[in-house]
Enzyme design. Structure first.
Site, PDB file in Angstrom:
ATOM      1  N   SER A 144       3.229  -9.277 -29.911  1.00  0.00           N
ATOM      2  CA  SER A 144       3.307 -10.659 -29.439  1.00  0.00           C
ATOM      3  C   SER A 144       1.906 -11.234 -29.369  1.00  0.00           C
ATOM      4  O   SER A 144       0.911 -10.498 -29.366  1.00  0.00           O
ATOM      5  CB  SER A 144       3.950 -10.673 -28.046  1.00  0.00           C
ATOM      6  OG  SER A 144       3.828 -11.922 -27.411  1.00  0.00           O
ATOM      7  N   TYR A 157       6.353  -8.622 -19.330  1.00  0.00           N
ATOM      8  CA  TYR A 157       6.396  -8.825 -20.775  1.00  0.00           C
ATOM      9  C   TYR A 157       5.010  -8.608 -21.381  1.00  0.00           C
ATOM     10  O   TYR A 157       4.860  -7.923 -22.398  1.00  0.00           O
ATOM     11  CB  TYR A 157       6.895 -10.237 -21.077  1.00  0.00           C
ATOM     12  CG  TYR A 157       7.111 -10.512 -22.547  1.00  0.00           C
ATOM     13  CD1 TYR A 157       8.310 -10.176 -23.164  1.00  0.00           C
ATOM     14  CD2 TYR A 157       6.111 -11.116 -23.313  1.00  0.00           C
ATOM     15  CE1 TYR A 157       8.515 -10.431 -24.512  1.00  0.00           C
ATOM     16  CE2 TYR A 157       6.308 -11.376 -24.662  1.00  0.00           C
ATOM     17  CZ  TYR A 157       7.511 -11.035 -25.261  1.00  0.00           C
ATOM     18  OH  TYR A 157       7.700 -11.271 -26.598  1.00  0.00           O
TER      19      TYR A 157
END
Length: 252
Positions: A144, A157
Site C-alpha cells: 500500500s 492497517y
C-alpha cells in the site's frame, strides 16, 4: 516477447478475488492464460469473478476462507493444493478499520493484522513449501502507499502494510536462490470499497488528487499489467521488490 508474459499452464490462487483489486488481478491472470482459483470469504463472493473469467474463455474455480481464521486459511491451502500444483499466489485479501489511535479497539487491531498479515504469511509458508520442492513459484503480496507513510486513523492497517513489505523482502532473502520470486505491489489511491470513505471526504479527496501527477484515482484494472509481470517469467530476476502503481504519488 509475448511468451515472457504468458501464464499458460499455470495455476494461481488469488485471495480477495470477489471485488476491487483482487477481482481485477484474477481476471488479468486468467487473460494471460492461468487457471485462477478465486477466493473470498464465501463461495458466493467470488462466483461472479469466476463466471466472468469463464465468459472470457478462461479457467477458474471458487474457494472460500475467512482470512481472520488461521484454521480456515490452512484448509484453503489444502483445498488449493488438492486441485493440483499452485504456481502463483496473490495475497490480496485485506480489511481496514478506521478509528483514532487513542480509541482503537484491540479486537479490531488483531483482526486487521490476522487478515492482512498473518494469512499472507501462512499461505506463503504452506504453498511456498510446495513451490520450494518444485524449484519454482511466484508470490505477490499487496502492499500500500501506507507501506511508506503513517496515514490517519488507520494504525493497524498501516502496521500491517509496513509488515507486508518486510515479509516480502524476508521471504525473498530465504527463497530466491531456490527459484521462487516474492514481490509486492503497492497500489496508490484506487477506487475500491476500502477507500470509499476517502472518496466521499471532499477535503481528503481533493488533497489526494492534488498530489497524484496522473490527476486521477486508479481503477482496479490499472493493476493488471503489474500483476501479470510479477506472475510471469518476465520477472524472473526481480525479487524482494515493492512495485508502486500509484500514478506518480511517491514522486510528488
Amino acid at each position: 516477447m509475448s511468451a515472457l508474459f504468458s501464464l499458460k499452464g499455470q495455476k494461481a490462487l488469488v485471495t480477495g478475488a470477489s471485488r476491487g483489486l483482487g477481482k481485477a488481478i484474477a481476471v488479468a491472470l486468467a487473460e494471460a492464460g492461468a487457471c485462477v482459483l478465486c477466493c473470498s470469504s464465501t463461495l458466493e463472493g467470488a462466483s461472479a469473478t469466476a463466471s466472468l473469467i469463464r465468459a472470457k474463455g478462461g479457467e477458474a474455480a471458487v474457494l472460500a476462507a475467512d482470512l481472520a481464521d488461521m484454521e480456515q486459511v490452512r484448509a484453503l491451502a489444502d483445498s488449493a493444493l488438492a486441485l493440483g500444483e499452485v504456481h502463483i499466489l496473490v495475497n490480496c485479501g485485506g480489511t481496514i478499520f478506521r478509528a483514532p489511535a487513542v480509541d482503537y479497539p484491540m479486537e479490531e487491531w488483531q483482526k486487521v493484522m490476522r487478515v492482512n498479515l498473518d494469512s499472507a504469511f501462512l499461505l506463503s509458508q504452506l504453498l511456498g513449501a510446495e513451490m520450494l520442492k518444485r524449484g519454482q513459484g511466484k508470490i505477490i503480496n499487496i502492499a500500500s502507499m501506507l507501506s511508506y507513510s503513517g496515514g490517519i486513523t488507520v494504525p493497524a492497517y498501516t502496521a500491517s502494510k509496513h509488515a507486508i513489505t518486510g515479509l516480502t523482502k524476508a521471504l525473498a532473502n530465504e527463497w530466491a536462490a531456490s527459484g521462487l520470486n516474492i514481490n509486492a505491489i503497492a497500489p496508490g489511491y484506487f477506487r475500491t470499497d476500502n477507500t470509499f470513505a476517502l472518496q466521499q471526504d471532499q477535503v481528503r479527496n481533493q488533497a489526494i488528487l492534488a498530489r497524484i501527477p496522473s490527476g486521477r484515482w486508479g481503477e482496479p484494472e490499472d493493476l493488471a499489467g503489474a500483476a501479470v509481470f510479477l506472475a510471469s517469467s518476465a520477472s524472473n530476476y526481480v525479487n524482494g521488490h515493492v512495485l508502486a502503481v500509484d500514478g506518480g504519488w511517491l514522486a510528488r
